[in-house]
Design a protein around this motif. Structure first.
Motif, PDB file in Angstrom:
ATOM      1  N   CYS A  29       0.832  -1.209   0.000  1.00  0.00           N
ATOM      2  CA  CYS A  29       0.000   0.000   0.000  1.00  0.00           C
ATOM      3  C   CYS A  29       0.865   1.256   0.000  1.00  0.00           C
ATOM      4  CB  CYS A  29      -0.931   0.006   1.215  1.00  0.00           C
ATOM      5  SG  CYS A  29      -2.225  -1.245   1.157  1.00  0.00           S
ATOM      6  N   GLY A  30       1.916   1.254   0.823  1.00  0.00           N
ATOM      7  CA  GLY A  30       2.794   2.417   0.887  1.00  0.00           C
ATOM      8  C   GLY A  30       3.503   2.680  -0.423  1.00  0.00           C
ATOM      9  N   HIS A  31       4.114   1.652  -1.002  1.00  0.00           N
ATOM     10  CA  HIS A  31       4.857   1.829  -2.249  1.00  0.00           C
ATOM     11  C   HIS A  31       3.919   2.071  -3.432  1.00  0.00           C
ATOM     12  CE1 HIS A  31       8.856   1.090  -0.707  1.00  0.00           C
ATOM     13  NE2 HIS A  31       8.403   0.050  -0.029  1.00  0.00           N
ATOM     14  N   SER A  32       2.740   1.486  -3.416  1.00  0.00           N
ATOM     15  CA  SER A  32       1.771   1.753  -4.485  1.00  0.00           C
ATOM     16  C   SER A  32       1.319   3.207  -4.454  1.00  0.00           C
ATOM     17  CB  SER A  32       0.558   0.829  -4.347  1.00  0.00           C
ATOM     18  OG  SER A  32       0.922  -0.510  -4.519  1.00  0.00           O
ATOM     19  N   TRP A  33       1.096   3.725  -3.236  1.00  0.00           N
ATOM     20  CA  TRP A  33       0.699   5.132  -3.106  1.00  0.00           C
ATOM     21  C   TRP A  33       1.788   6.052  -3.643  1.00  0.00           C
ATOM     22  CZ3 TRP A  33       2.641   9.463  -0.735  1.00  0.00           C
ATOM     23  CH2 TRP A  33       1.766  10.556  -0.656  1.00  0.00           C
ATOM     24  N   ILE A  34       3.034   5.758  -3.285  1.00  0.00           N
ATOM     25  CA  ILE A  34       4.149   6.589  -3.758  1.00  0.00           C
ATOM     26  C   ILE A  34       4.269   6.508  -5.268  1.00  0.00           C
ATOM     27  CG2 ILE A  34       6.653   6.878  -3.710  1.00  0.00           C
ATOM     28  CD1 ILE A  34       6.605   5.736  -0.860  1.00  0.00           C
ATOM     29  N   PHE A  35       4.222   5.292  -5.809  1.00  0.00           N
ATOM     30  CA  PHE A  35       4.389   5.092  -7.247  1.00  0.00           C
ATOM     31  C   PHE A  35       3.272   5.778  -8.034  1.00  0.00           C
ATOM     32  CE2 PHE A  35       4.316   2.388 -11.133  1.00  0.00           C
ATOM     33  CZ  PHE A  35       5.620   2.600 -11.537  1.00  0.00           C
ATOM     34  N   THR A  36       2.026   5.606  -7.568  1.00  0.00           N
ATOM     35  CA  THR A  36       0.885   6.233  -8.244  1.00  0.00           C
ATOM     36  C   THR A  36       0.965   7.748  -8.136  1.00  0.00           C
ATOM     37  OG1 THR A  36      -0.482   4.318  -7.664  1.00  0.00           O
ATOM     38  CG2 THR A  36      -1.626   6.304  -8.380  1.00  0.00           C
ATOM     39  N   ASN A  37       1.337   8.245  -6.961  1.00  0.00           N
ATOM     40  CA  ASN A  37       1.466   9.684  -6.750  1.00  0.00           C
ATOM     41  C   ASN A  37       2.509  10.288  -7.684  1.00  0.00           C
ATOM     42  OD1 ASN A  37       2.658  12.179  -5.355  1.00  0.00           O
ATOM     43  ND2 ASN A  37       0.855  11.789  -4.093  1.00  0.00           N
ATOM     44  N   MET A  38       3.635   9.609  -7.861  1.00  0.00           N
ATOM     45  CA  MET A  38       4.685  10.113  -8.740  1.00  0.00           C
ATOM     46  C   MET A  38       4.213  10.184 -10.189  1.00  0.00           C
ATOM     47  SD  MET A  38       8.125   8.237  -7.252  1.00  0.00           S
ATOM     48  CE  MET A  38       9.150   9.041  -8.474  1.00  0.00           C
ATOM     49  N   ILE A  39       3.498   9.144 -10.634  1.00  0.00           N
ATOM     50  CA  ILE A  39       3.024   9.118 -12.020  1.00  0.00           C
ATOM     51  C   ILE A  39       1.982  10.205 -12.259  1.00  0.00           C
ATOM     52  CG2 ILE A  39       1.746   7.745 -13.707  1.00  0.00           C
ATOM     53  CD1 ILE A  39       3.115   5.274 -12.579  1.00  0.00           C
ATOM     54  N   ILE A  40       1.025  10.334 -11.337  1.00  0.00           N
ATOM     55  CA  ILE A  40      -0.029  11.350 -11.494  1.00  0.00           C
ATOM     56  C   ILE A  40       0.569  12.750 -11.479  1.00  0.00           C
ATOM     57  CG2 ILE A  40      -2.056  12.382 -10.392  1.00  0.00           C
ATOM     58  CD1 ILE A  40      -2.848   9.579  -9.489  1.00  0.00           C
ATOM     59  N   ARG A  41       1.502  13.004 -10.575  1.00  0.00           N
ATOM     60  CA  ARG A  41       2.129  14.323 -10.498  1.00  0.00           C
ATOM     61  C   ARG A  41       2.913  14.634 -11.768  1.00  0.00           C
ATOM     62  NH1 ARG A  41       3.150  17.184  -6.161  1.00  0.00           N
ATOM     63  NH2 ARG A  41       5.314  17.502  -6.800  1.00  0.00           N
ATOM     64  N   PHE A  42       3.600  13.615 -12.322  1.00  0.00           N
ATOM     65  CA  PHE A  42       4.360  13.856 -13.550  1.00  0.00           C
ATOM     66  C   PHE A  42       3.426  14.115 -14.728  1.00  0.00           C
ATOM     67  CE2 PHE A  42       6.556  12.373 -17.399  1.00  0.00           C
ATOM     68  CZ  PHE A  42       7.688  13.190 -17.349  1.00  0.00           C
ATOM     69  N   MET A  43       2.313  13.383 -14.803  1.00  0.00           N
ATOM     70  CA  MET A  43       1.350  13.597 -15.884  1.00  0.00           C
ATOM     71  C   MET A  43       0.654  14.948 -15.753  1.00  0.00           C
ATOM     72  SD  MET A  43      -0.314   9.769 -16.146  1.00  0.00           S
ATOM     73  CE  MET A  43      -1.475  10.262 -17.406  1.00  0.00           C
ATOM     74  N   SER A  44       0.510  15.443 -14.530  1.00  0.00           N
ATOM     75  CA  SER A  44      -0.189  16.721 -14.306  1.00  0.00           C
ATOM     76  C   SER A  44       0.735  17.925 -14.440  1.00  0.00           C
ATOM     77  CB  SER A  44      -0.821  16.727 -12.909  1.00  0.00           C
ATOM     78  OG  SER A  44      -1.733  15.656 -12.759  1.00  0.00           O
ATOM     79  N   SER A  56       6.936  15.887  -1.460  1.00  0.00           N
ATOM     80  CA  SER A  56       5.560  15.388  -1.576  1.00  0.00           C
ATOM     81  C   SER A  56       5.404  13.960  -1.081  1.00  0.00           C
ATOM     82  CB  SER A  56       5.077  15.493  -3.034  1.00  0.00           C
ATOM     83  OG  SER A  56       5.904  14.710  -3.880  1.00  0.00           O
ATOM     84  N   ILE A  57       6.441  13.139  -1.240  1.00  0.00           N
ATOM     85  CA  ILE A  57       6.313  11.715  -0.873  1.00  0.00           C
ATOM     86  C   ILE A  57       7.403  11.239   0.074  1.00  0.00           C
ATOM     87  CG2 ILE A  57       5.172  11.158  -3.055  1.00  0.00           C
ATOM     88  CD1 ILE A  57       7.802   9.982  -4.015  1.00  0.00           C
ATOM     89  N   GLY A  58       8.292  12.139   0.488  1.00  0.00           N
ATOM     90  CA  GLY A  58       9.440  11.741   1.299  1.00  0.00           C
ATOM     91  C   GLY A  58       9.068  11.099   2.622  1.00  0.00           C
ATOM     92  N   LEU A  59       8.003  11.614   3.265  1.00  0.00           N
ATOM     93  CA  LEU A  59       7.612  11.076   4.573  1.00  0.00           C
ATOM     94  C   LEU A  59       7.179   9.617   4.456  1.00  0.00           C
ATOM     95  CD1 LEU A  59       6.987  11.385   7.571  1.00  0.00           C
ATOM     96  CD2 LEU A  59       4.720  12.274   6.940  1.00  0.00           C
TER      97      LEU A  59
END
Length: 234
Positions: A29-44, A56-59
């Motif tokens: 769950c933790g790594h999926s959240w980070i991975f998805t967050n990175m992709i969405i932020r890059f696409m946006s 944004s995801i360091g914590l």
């Protein structure tokens, strides 16, 4: 009486297996959240999202890596059958680079290499923890098994190069700020210049990489051999 005795032996195994499944689920769950967050932020936001990846995801990334230290304990107490030394090397590499190098130098946190490093780590871990969760339940999908034991072979050396680059980028800041460098007064007259420690660690990093890659190939052969594939299919 025999059935109750059998249940007495099964219950501890069931409890440990459930614990490991929950651990894998938390990491997934933790790594999926980070991975998805990175992709969405890059696409946006495009390239602008790369500079503030750590903020944004360091914590969550630090929490996941701290939690991964438990994997060493799992091997030591015998509930995980993985090899201790390769896993120890991989975990300590991440902890040192994340907490000692990146977290301590704010100037390094905005570098693109941090985004590349986080992307590689989380891509590997999403696949690994997905495979581990299903394996706890006795479920094996051949494409996922192949991906788990094949993807790490090209991506792990890339992650080591990214770690080394992050260390090299951080050296001028450690030199100018004197972070972690120690100089004791007389009568000790003893000093530790931390940039030298990091330069020596680069050598350790690449030596460890050779050992871990050899271990990754042996694991791939053990799990993707013809006999093992037939067993998992059956």
């Amino acid at each position: 009486a025999r059935s109750s005795a059998a249940l007495w032996w099964v219950r501890p195994h069931f409890t440990m297996n459930t614990y490991l499944f929950v651990y894998d689920l938390m990491q997934f769950c933790g790594h999926s959240w980070i991975f998805t967050n990175m992709i969405i932020r890059f696409m946006s936001f495009g390239k602008d999202s790369l500079a503030d990846t750590f903020y944004s995801i360091g914590l969550v990334m630090r929490l996941c890596q701290l939690l991964s230290v438990l994997e060493i304990l799992h091997i030591l107490i015998g509930i995980d059958k993985s090899h201790l030394f390769p896993r120890f090397l991989q975990i300590t590499e991440r902890v040192i680079v994340l907490f000692v190098v990146i977290n301590s130098q704010e100037e390094v946190q905005g570098k693109y290499v941090v985004c590349v490093l986080f992307f590689l780590w989380n891509l590997l871990d999403v696949v690994r923890y997905t495979y581990s969760m299903l394996a706890r339940m006795g479920i094996y999908y051949l494409p996922l098994t192949w991906l788990n034991f094949s993807l790490c072979i090209p991506l792990y050396p890339l992650s080591v190069l990214a770690k080394a680059f992050a260390i090299c980028v951080s050296l001028p800041y450690f030199e100018s700020f004197g972070t972690y460098s120690i100089e004791l007064p007389l009568p000790f007259a003893f000093s530790i210049y931390f940039p030298y420690v990091l330069k020596m660690y680069l050598l350790v990093l690449f030596i460890g990489m050779c050992f871990i890659i050899q271990n990754l190939f042996s694991e791939r052969k053990a799990h993707l051999g013809t006999g093992n594939i037939k067993k998992k299919r059956s």
